[in-house]
Design a protein around this motif. Structure first.
Motif, PDB file in Angstrom:
ATOM      1  N   SER A  25       0.807  -1.219   0.000  1.00  0.00           N
ATOM      2  CA  SER A  25       0.000   0.000   0.000  1.00  0.00           C
ATOM      3  C   SER A  25       0.840   1.269   0.000  1.00  0.00           C
ATOM      4  N   VAL A  26       0.142   2.376  -0.277  1.00  0.00           N
ATOM      5  CA  VAL A  26       0.699   3.718  -0.174  1.00  0.00           C
ATOM      6  C   VAL A  26      -0.142   4.458   0.858  1.00  0.00           C
ATOM      7  N   ALA A  27       0.508   5.021   1.863  1.00  0.00           N
ATOM      8  CA  ALA A  27      -0.198   5.769   2.896  1.00  0.00           C
ATOM      9  C   ALA A  27       0.127   7.250   2.774  1.00  0.00           C
ATOM     10  N   CYS A  28      -0.897   8.062   2.881  1.00  0.00           N
ATOM     11  CA  CYS A  28      -0.748   9.512   2.766  1.00  0.00           C
ATOM     12  C   CYS A  28      -1.408  10.151   3.980  1.00  0.00           C
ATOM     13  N   SER A  29      -0.641  10.900   4.749  1.00  0.00           N
ATOM     14  CA  SER A  29      -1.146  11.466   5.989  1.00  0.00           C
ATOM     15  C   SER A  29      -1.035  12.980   5.991  1.00  0.00           C
ATOM     16  N   ILE A  30      -2.084  13.643   6.484  1.00  0.00           N
ATOM     17  CA  ILE A  30      -2.080  15.085   6.703  1.00  0.00           C
ATOM     18  C   ILE A  30      -2.283  15.313   8.199  1.00  0.00           C
ATOM     19  N   THR A  31      -1.317  15.979   8.831  1.00  0.00           N
ATOM     20  CA  THR A  31      -1.390  16.276  10.258  1.00  0.00           C
ATOM     21  C   THR A  31      -1.332  17.784  10.454  1.00  0.00           C
ATOM     22  N   ASP A  32      -2.134  18.306  11.388  1.00  0.00           N
ATOM     23  CA  ASP A  32      -2.063  19.734  11.695  1.00  0.00           C
ATOM     24  C   ASP A  32      -2.097  19.936  13.200  1.00  0.00           C
ATOM     25  N   ASN A  33      -1.698  21.123  13.641  1.00  0.00           N
ATOM     26  CA  ASN A  33      -1.654  21.412  15.073  1.00  0.00           C
ATOM     27  C   ASN A  33      -2.874  22.211  15.532  1.00  0.00           C
ATOM     28  N   GLY A  34      -3.969  22.005  14.833  1.00  0.00           N
ATOM     29  CA  GLY A  34      -5.211  22.670  15.207  1.00  0.00           C
ATOM     30  C   GLY A  34      -6.049  21.816  16.133  1.00  0.00           C
ATOM     31  N   SER A  35      -7.344  22.051  16.139  1.00  0.00           N
ATOM     32  CA  SER A  35      -8.274  21.321  16.983  1.00  0.00           C
ATOM     33  C   SER A  35      -8.149  19.819  16.758  1.00  0.00           C
ATOM     34  N   SER A  36      -8.155  19.047  17.863  1.00  0.00           N
ATOM     35  CA  SER A  36      -8.017  17.593  17.751  1.00  0.00           C
ATOM     36  C   SER A  36      -9.351  16.873  17.855  1.00  0.00           C
ATOM     37  N   ASP A  37     -10.441  17.614  17.887  1.00  0.00           N
ATOM     38  CA  ASP A  37     -11.772  17.030  17.988  1.00  0.00           C
ATOM     39  C   ASP A  37     -12.110  16.288  16.698  1.00  0.00           C
ATOM     40  N   GLU A  38     -12.292  14.975  16.794  1.00  0.00           N
ATOM     41  CA  GLU A  38     -12.546  14.168  15.602  1.00  0.00           C
ATOM     42  C   GLU A  38     -13.858  14.536  14.914  1.00  0.00           C
ATOM     43  N   SER A  39     -14.793  15.136  15.645  1.00  0.00           N
ATOM     44  CA  SER A  39     -16.069  15.503  15.035  1.00  0.00           C
ATOM     45  C   SER A  39     -15.897  16.575  13.981  1.00  0.00           C
ATOM     46  N   ARG A  40     -14.774  17.299  14.008  1.00  0.00           N
ATOM     47  CA  ARG A  40     -14.575  18.361  13.019  1.00  0.00           C
ATOM     48  C   ARG A  40     -14.476  17.788  11.613  1.00  0.00           C
ATOM     49  N   TYR A  41     -14.046  16.517  11.487  1.00  0.00           N
ATOM     50  CA  TYR A  41     -13.944  15.901  10.163  1.00  0.00           C
ATOM     51  C   TYR A  41     -15.303  15.866   9.492  1.00  0.00           C
ATOM     52  N   ARG A  42     -16.339  15.695  10.281  1.00  0.00           N
ATOM     53  CA  ARG A  42     -17.690  15.636   9.719  1.00  0.00           C
ATOM     54  C   ARG A  42     -18.148  17.003   9.242  1.00  0.00           C
ATOM     55  N   GLU A  43     -17.490  18.053   9.707  1.00  0.00           N
ATOM     56  CA  GLU A  43     -17.864  19.401   9.315  1.00  0.00           C
ATOM     57  C   GLU A  43     -17.221  19.794   7.989  1.00  0.00           C
ATOM     58  N   GLU A  44     -16.244  19.017   7.534  1.00  0.00           N
ATOM     59  CA  GLU A  44     -15.499  19.370   6.339  1.00  0.00           C
ATOM     60  C   GLU A  44     -16.020  18.574   5.140  1.00  0.00           C
ATOM     61  N   ASN A  45     -15.262  18.604   4.051  1.00  0.00           N
ATOM     62  CA  ASN A  45     -15.701  17.943   2.826  1.00  0.00           C
ATOM     63  C   ASN A  45     -15.412  16.444   2.887  1.00  0.00           C
ATOM     64  N   ARG A  46     -15.992  15.803   3.881  1.00  0.00           N
ATOM     65  CA  ARG A  46     -15.739  14.386   4.098  1.00  0.00           C
ATOM     66  C   ARG A  46     -16.161  13.551   2.892  1.00  0.00           C
ATOM     67  N   SER A  47     -17.312  13.878   2.321  1.00  0.00           N
ATOM     68  CA  SER A  47     -17.817  13.071   1.208  1.00  0.00           C
ATOM     69  C   SER A  47     -16.875  13.136   0.009  1.00  0.00           C
ATOM     70  N   ILE A  48     -16.246  14.290  -0.209  1.00  0.00           N
ATOM     71  CA  ILE A  48     -15.315  14.425  -1.330  1.00  0.00           C
ATOM     72  C   ILE A  48     -14.109  13.522  -1.117  1.00  0.00           C
ATOM     73  N   VAL A  49     -13.502  13.602   0.075  1.00  0.00           N
ATOM     74  CA  VAL A  49     -12.317  12.791   0.367  1.00  0.00           C
ATOM     75  C   VAL A  49     -12.653  11.308   0.281  1.00  0.00           C
ATOM     76  N   GLU A  50     -13.774  10.909   0.848  1.00  0.00           N
ATOM     77  CA  GLU A  50     -14.133   9.496   0.839  1.00  0.00           C
ATOM     78  C   GLU A  50     -14.480   9.004  -0.562  1.00  0.00           C
TER      79      GLU A  50
END
Length: 208
Positions: A156-181
């Motif tokens: 496999s190839v793994a691609c990771s994006i890490t940031d030093n912002g909010s760590s609340d996992e619920s924020r992922y649902r607020e973003e363009n989750r459907s596009i990434v998925e």
């Protein structure tokens, strides 16, 4: 436009749509080039030092957006490209157009890998979506940091994006989750989201 991306990806019977999307991309390129030229002409005619500097900044920002738009265009031909080189170019354009003026640092740790242009482009779209999503949550006062890492396993190839912002996992649902998925699904990949004490991390894994 990205919400209908799944209808435009190569799936059979979409040649006309791909041609239309490519033509639209060329027109946007032309419009951006025209805007850059107008700003450059205005800067040449301007006598005030402050106004000239402001116009030069606007021109640089527009050029960054033009480079980013070009990097995100659907490849015209299927060929083999180096993923690391492509992502470096893409991230340089993202930084220039969207991060530098906010004081957000983007660091890269990439692994050379030959990949088809189509798969490389899809992964680039994922990286773009995740980085622009991260920007909304990190500090815009010179302390914001986003990191892109790509590593390989035997399968496999793994691609990771890490940031030093909010760590609340619920924020992922607020973003363009459907596009990434949707993009990850086209690559037969998975998306893993994790929040922690050091920030927020999204890992997309696709088969080699």
């Amino acid at each position: 436009m990205l919400s209908s991306l799944s209808e435009l990806l190569p799936d059979g019977g979409v040649k006309a749509e791909r041609l239309l999307l490519r033509e639209l991309a060329h027109r946007i390129d032309d419009e951006l080039a025209s805007a850059i030229d107008l700003v450059a002409q205005a800067a040449d005619r301007c006598d005030g030092i402050e106004a000239r500097a402001t116009l030069a900044s606007v021109q640089d920002r527009l050029e960054g957006h033009a480079q980013l738009h070009h990097a995100l265009q659907m490849p015209q031909f299927t060929t083999t490209v180096d993923l690391a080189a492509y992502l470096k170019q893409l991230c340089r354009s993202i930084s220039r157009s969207s991060l530098e003026d906010k004081g957000i640092a983007l660091s890269l740790l990439l692994h050379p890998l030959q990949m088809s242009s189509e798969r490389c482009w899809l992964l680039g779209m994922i990286v773009f979506e995740l980085i622009t999503g991260a920007v909304r949550h990190v500090s815009h006062c010179g302390a914001g940091a986003v990191r892109l890492e790509v590593w390989l396993t035997a399968t496999s190839v793994a691609c990771s994006i890490t940031d030093n912002g909010s760590s609340d996992e619920s924020r992922y649902r607020e973003e363009n989750r459907s596009i990434v998925e949707t993009l990850a699904a086209r690559l037969h990949g998975t998306v893993d989201v994790r929040g922690g004490p050091d920030g927020f991390r999204t890992v997309v894994t696709i088969p080699r």
